[in-house]
Design a protein around this motif. Structure first.
Motif, PDB file in Angstrom:
ATOM      1  N   ASP A 153       0.832  -1.195   0.000  1.00  0.00           N
ATOM      2  CA  ASP A 153       0.000   0.000   0.000  1.00  0.00           C
ATOM      3  C   ASP A 153       0.874   1.256   0.000  1.00  0.00           C
ATOM      4  O   ASP A 153       0.615   2.220  -0.722  1.00  0.00           O
ATOM      5  N   GLY A 157       1.307   4.196  -2.963  1.00  0.00           N
ATOM      6  CA  GLY A 157       1.297   5.636  -2.710  1.00  0.00           C
ATOM      7  C   GLY A 157       2.485   6.324  -3.378  1.00  0.00           C
ATOM      8  O   GLY A 157       2.344   7.392  -3.967  1.00  0.00           O
ATOM      9  N   SER A 202      -7.030  -2.140  -3.504  1.00  0.00           N
ATOM     10  CA  SER A 202      -7.879  -1.634  -4.597  1.00  0.00           C
ATOM     11  C   SER A 202      -7.117  -1.282  -5.880  1.00  0.00           C
ATOM     12  O   SER A 202      -7.193  -0.168  -6.370  1.00  0.00           O
TER      13      SER A 202
ATOM     14  N   PRO B 151      -7.848   6.298  -2.857  1.00  0.00           N
ATOM     15  CA  PRO B 151      -7.626   5.778  -1.503  1.00  0.00           C
ATOM     16  C   PRO B 151      -6.437   6.495  -0.864  1.00  0.00           C
ATOM     17  O   PRO B 151      -5.511   6.901  -1.571  1.00  0.00           O
ATOM     18  N   VAL B 152      -6.476   6.687   0.441  1.00  0.00           N
ATOM     19  CA  VAL B 152      -5.333   7.269   1.131  1.00  0.00           C
ATOM     20  C   VAL B 152      -4.427   6.115   1.528  1.00  0.00           C
ATOM     21  O   VAL B 152      -4.805   5.254   2.312  1.00  0.00           O
ATOM     22  N   ARG B 153      -3.211   6.085   0.939  1.00  0.00           N
ATOM     23  CA  ARG B 153      -2.304   4.952   1.095  1.00  0.00           C
ATOM     24  C   ARG B 153      -1.492   5.069   2.375  1.00  0.00           C
ATOM     25  O   ARG B 153      -1.267   6.170   2.879  1.00  0.00           O
ATOM     26  N   ALA B 171      -5.777   3.771   4.587  1.00  0.00           N
ATOM     27  CA  ALA B 171      -5.017   2.559   4.888  1.00  0.00           C
ATOM     28  C   ALA B 171      -4.389   2.612   6.269  1.00  0.00           C
ATOM     29  O   ALA B 171      -4.199   3.684   6.842  1.00  0.00           O
TER      30      ALA B 171
END
Lengths: 271, 250
Positions: A153, A157, A202, B151-153, B171
């Protein structure tokens, strides 16, 4: 112009190098011209997995520092003539990778090959950020367990903020490759479920590679698993992943999960 | 030569709000100043470099008295940036300008005996308004609210002065900080801090609660303190007085 793929994960030991070699070989088996580049300067492994460790003369750092030409450093695979390896340096450290140097090398490879696969080191430091810097496509390798998922994740980012594409306001194409999936452990509930991983990360699912002794065996004989045993379960999963990478719409099957006649029609979907 | 009409670049005027300390003097001023000296004595430099507004609403004083008071505060290193609640006749070029439209933000903590200023970035369950650099609600126009479609990673941190709406998930290892309320349409796995600029009416909403930490206006709860019944369910958080309250969103 070829496509640049980064194989990345954040966490170590999840199967980046194995996947880079297997996907590279699978693409080359289709006749595409492929270069696999090891970015793990100081801890190189890709040469071993591809069985080229005794043929390394020049490496990525030599090319970046102008000590060797790109054509001198590229090693052609003995089994597949359209598969090439650009090894990392084992003796230098990561500081020898410069942003300009990497840009030049990746740019040159892009013009000569259909696919340039950058095998990223673990972590989020220089080596990893430079490996992803010029990618068009990212393959995020993840194991079905919490620490790997969180690290992935974090990497996603970074892919969305630190790559050339992201900085230009474009979106880098991202795929999830779930590796070391163990049907028996999943059955017992010792592992994260596929749907849970997809929900957290996702990004679309490229494939699920089962945990298998075939992978270890292939590494030990210095052959990508897709070359060592084309009929093995992990090899078949990598071949399917490559078909999806090339745009084919193919439902992803979970290893060990029995699917009925109707189940085949309902492909797995990810956001 | 004819004068060329040029379009000079216009000067941009922008509004901005700040948090200022407000002093409310009481009559007789001599007694009030004694108490002020006592406060300043307990914490040297409490008023140093702080913007201070003088609130003289309802005080029966004239212009000379006001000027005298501002002068006496000046000798104590209390610099007055503006005066609130004074009649226009009381003010002039020799006094700070009039201020109006201020919003109360709660009491600023009186310094304890030589207490060091706490500048820890972590949210503390005490009123930390004294160190807030920005006012919670600008008087002219509400702060802009933010909508996040991605989405906030993990490892990302998002801050806005106003409300924030997140369409995806937050996350584990990510944080969302807002001056206003936080709305999360996905799963909250990381941290959410609402009302951080001193807004106790802010709330946190999420479609699925798996949070590491939630905080409103400095009051917080970590994962262990959260009601187990809410885990994995739609939930909201708000402050009831000083009680951090969690509830379902049925």
């Amino acid at each position: 112009m070829g496509k640049v793929i980064v194989v990345t994960s954040g966490k170590g030991g999840v199967g980046k190098t194995t996947s880079s070699a297997a996907l590279g070989a699978a693409l080359a088996q289709n006749g595409d011209k492929v270069a696999v580049v090891d970015f793990d300067v100081g801890l190189r492994n890709l040469d071993l997995v591809m069985g080229a460790e005794r043929r390394v003369v020049y490496d990525l750092v030599n090319v970046i520092q102008g000590e060797a030409k790109l054509t001198q450093a590229l090693i052609r695979d003995k089994r597949l003539e359209s598969l090439y390896l650009l090894p990392a340096s084992q003796t230098r450290d990561k500081d020898n990778l410069t942003a300009e140097g990497v840009e030049k090398v990746v740019g040159a490879l892009r013009t000569h090959f259909d696919w340039v696969i950058c095998d990223s080191p673990a972590g989020i430091e220089r080596g990893a950020t430079l490996a992803m810097r010029h990618a068009d496509i990212a393959i995020v390798v993840t194991n079905p367990e919490v620490s790997s998922v969180r690290d992935s994740d974090r990497i996603i980012g970074l892919l969305d903020s630190k790559t050339v594409k992201a900085e230009a306001g474009e979106r880098i194409e991202k795929h999830l490759l779930l590796t070391r999936y163990d049907p028996a452990r999943a059955e017992r509930g010792d592992m994260l479920k596929v749907d849970d991983v997809l929900e957290i990360l996702s990004i679309p699912l490229l494939g699920i590679i089962p945990e298998s002794m075939d992978v270890l065996r292939a590494s030990n004989i210095g052959s990508p698993v897709t070359l060592a045993d084309e009929r093995s379960a992990p090899a078949l999963a990598y071949f399917d992943a490559v078909r999806r990478l090339k745009g084919e719409s193919l439902p992803v099957t979970i290893p060990g999960e029995k699917r009925g006649f109707f189940g085949k029609f309902f492909g797995r979907k990810a956001a | 030569m004819t004068a060329v009409l040029t379009q000079p670049r216009p000067i941009r005027l922008k509004g901005r709000s700040y948090l200022a300390l407000t002093l409310t003097p009481e009559l007789p001023f001599e007694d009030w100043l004694v108490r002020l000296d006592d406060l300043a004595g307990r914490s040297a430099g409490f008023f140093l470099r702080r913007p201070v507004v003088l609130d003289v609403e309802g005080l029966e004083i004239d212009r000379a008295q006001l000027r005298d008071l501002v002068g006496k505060l000046g000798t104590r290193n209390v610099r007055i940036m503006g005066i609130e609640g004074a009649r226009p006749s009381m003010l002039g070029a020799d006094l700070p300008p009039a201020m109006s439209g201020g919003k109360a933000t709660g009491d600023i903590e009186e310094p304890a005996a030589a207490a060091p200023v706490n500048e820890s970035p972590a949210p503390t369950p005490v009123e930390s308004a004294a160190e807030m650099p920005v006012a919670p609600l600008p008087t002219a126009g509400a702060p802009i609210s933010l909508v996040v479609t991605q989405p906030v990673r993990s490892g990302q941190s998002i801050f806005t002065e106003g409300d924030i709406t997140i369409l995806g998930s937050v996350a584990s290892g990510a944080e969302v900080i807002a001056g206003g309320s936080i709305h999360i349409y996905g799963t909250l796995r990381g941290r959410a801090m609402a009302g951080t600029l001193g807004n106790a009416t802010a709330r946190i909403f999420c479609r699925k609660l798996e949070a590491e930490m939630v905080a409103i206006d400095g009051f917080y709860k970590t994962a262990e303190d959260l009601e187990p019944g809410l885990r994995g369910k739609p939930a909201q958080f708000w402050l009831e007085g000083e009680t951090f309250t969690a509830g379902s969103m049925a």
